[in-house]
Scaffold this motif. Structure first.
Motif, short mmCIF file in Angstrom:
data_model
loop_
_atom_site.label_atom_id
_atom_site.label_comp_id
_atom_site.label_asym_id
_atom_site.label_seq_id
_atom_site.Cartn_x
_atom_site.Cartn_y
_atom_site.Cartn_z
N LYS A 296 6.77 12.55 -5.41
CA LYS A 296 7.16 11.11 -5.18
C LYS A 296 5.86 10.14 -4.82
O LYS A 296 5.58 9.12 -5.47
N TYR A 297 5.18 10.51 -3.72
CA TYR A 297 4.00 9.82 -3.59
C TYR A 297 2.85 9.93 -4.49
O TYR A 297 2.08 9.01 -4.50
N GLN A 298 2.84 11.16 -5.07
CA GLN A 298 1.67 11.09 -6.23
C GLN A 298 2.08 10.07 -7.29
O GLN A 298 1.03 9.42 -8.00
N ALA B 224 0.77 -1.16 0.03
CA ALA B 224 -0.05 0.14 0.04
C ALA B 224 0.89 1.25 -0.29
O ALA B 224 1.99 1.26 0.51
N THR B 225 0.42 2.15 -0.65
CA THR B 225 1.04 3.53 -0.67
C THR B 225 0.74 4.24 0.80
O THR B 225 -0.37 4.52 0.92
N ILE B 226 1.72 4.72 1.43
CA ILE B 226 1.24 5.30 2.62
C ILE B 226 2.22 6.81 2.58
O ILE B 226 3.26 6.71 2.60
N ILE B 227 1.46 7.70 2.70
CA ILE B 227 2.09 9.23 2.60
C ILE B 227 2.24 9.89 4.09
O ILE B 227 1.33 9.57 4.98
N PRO B 228 3.28 9.95 4.11
CA PRO B 228 3.68 10.56 5.65
C PRO B 228 3.20 11.75 6.16
O PRO B 228 2.82 12.66 5.04
N LEU B 229 2.83 12.14 7.35
CA LEU B 229 2.39 13.53 7.59
C LEU B 229 3.48 14.17 8.31
O LEU B 229 4.00 13.94 9.30
N THR B 230 4.20 15.08 7.68
CA THR B 230 5.36 15.91 7.97
C THR B 230 5.13 17.10 8.70
O THR B 230 6.11 17.67 9.41
N SER B 231 3.91 17.64 8.44
CA SER B 231 3.67 18.84 9.13
C SER B 231 2.09 18.90 9.53
O SER B 231 1.25 18.10 9.23
N LEU C 217 0.87 6.71 -6.28
CA LEU C 217 -0.58 6.62 -6.25
C LEU C 217 -1.10 6.53 -7.73
O LEU C 217 -1.91 5.84 -7.99
N PHE C 218 -0.45 7.32 -8.73
CA PHE C 218 -0.67 7.27 -10.29
C PHE C 218 -0.66 5.75 -10.56
O PHE C 218 -1.45 5.21 -11.14
N TRP C 219 0.51 5.06 -10.28
CA TRP C 219 0.62 3.79 -10.68
C TRP C 219 -0.21 2.66 -9.90
O TRP C 219 -0.54 1.63 -10.54
N GLN C 220 -0.64 2.99 -8.59
CA GLN C 220 -1.63 2.17 -8.07
C GLN C 220 -2.85 2.34 -8.77
O GLN C 220 -3.64 1.30 -8.56
N LYS C 221 -3.20 3.71 -9.16
CA LYS C 221 -4.55 3.79 -9.53
C LYS C 221 -4.59 2.94 -11.23
O LYS C 221 -5.48 2.15 -11.45
N GLU C 222 -3.35 2.97 -11.85
CA GLU C 222 -3.21 2.15 -13.00
C GLU C 222 -3.40 0.91 -12.79
O GLU C 222 -4.08 0.05 -13.54
#
Length: 233
Positions: free
Chosen positions: A123-125, A108-115, A128-133
């Protein structure tokens, strides 16, 4: 074809909803909805779980619709990085396995919360793009023509991001001509390799790869890029 997103926080500005909106922007053809309890999950071709914060509601949805999720194409993304989100994603993943869902991507794509402000880097987009593909391929909506269109959309989006990042004024171009790595416009020349922020450096490599793999022409890019500039500059 329909992708149904299931999120924990349905409030208008929740970070889960923000992430869904980012994923939706990758594809303006497939029908997408955020589950609010009124939809029939059985009618969705796939279900995408956005895991963040309290996951009790997500668990309840799966448990209350166990037979519906059997053989249902599912995928997961998380928000929160290593501070608990990974464990929560694993819990939802395990629960989906227990009801015999068809999970298409175990990573799974996991996006960190840095703020305090939610940000989804390029990078995460891209992840997610390839995950949606992968989702679209699994539900049978992608053919060669569609793949090329998606690749063109990504190339144009990358060019637009790079142009905005290095723009020295707010003037909107009304003419573009690709002369890689330069973009000639009526408001100046954009050299996408000059003064490029480190976090955006990977985008021009992706441009090269997609244009080569899908035989995307400069003329195709120019038409679509100008249209995007007119809408979003």
């Amino acid at each position: 074809m329909q992708i149904l997103y299931i999120i924990g926080d349905l409030s208008p500005n929740s970070i889960e909803r923000q992430l869904v909106e980012i994923i939706q922007d990758f594809d303006n053809i497939t029908q997408t909805e955020i589950y609010d309890g009124s939809q029939n999950i059985a009618l969705a071709d796939s279900v995408w779980f956005i895991v963040c914060g309290n996951i009790d509601n997500l668990k309840r949805i799966i448990q209350d619709n166990a037979s519906t999720f059997s053989e249902k194409i599912c995928t997961l993304s998380g928000i929160g990085g290593v501070d608990g989100s990974i464990d929560k994603v694993r819990q939802i993943h395990s629960l989906l396995q227990s009801v015999n869902a068809k999970i298409i991507d175990d990573d799974a794509t996991i996006i960190p919360l840095t703020s305090e402000r939610f940000e989804c880097s390029n990078k995460y987009q891209l992840d997610l793009f390839w995950q949606k593909e992968g989702v679209l391929k699994a539900i049978g909506t992608i053919d060669k023509t569609r793949e090329q269109q998606d690749a063109l959309n990504k190339v144009v989006s990358n060019y637009f991001t790079l142009m905005k990042a290095i723009a020295v004024s707010k003037d909107k171009p009304s003419f573009v001509k690709i002369d890689y790595p330069n973009i000639q416009t009526d408001v100046g020349t954009f050299d996408i390799l000059l003064n490029l922020p480190d976090e955006l450096a990977e985008l021009h490599y992706e441009i090269d790869a997609l244009c080569s793999d899908y035989e995307i022409t400069d003329e195709q890019i120019e038409r679509a890029l100008l249209e995007l500039i007119n809408r979003k500059w």
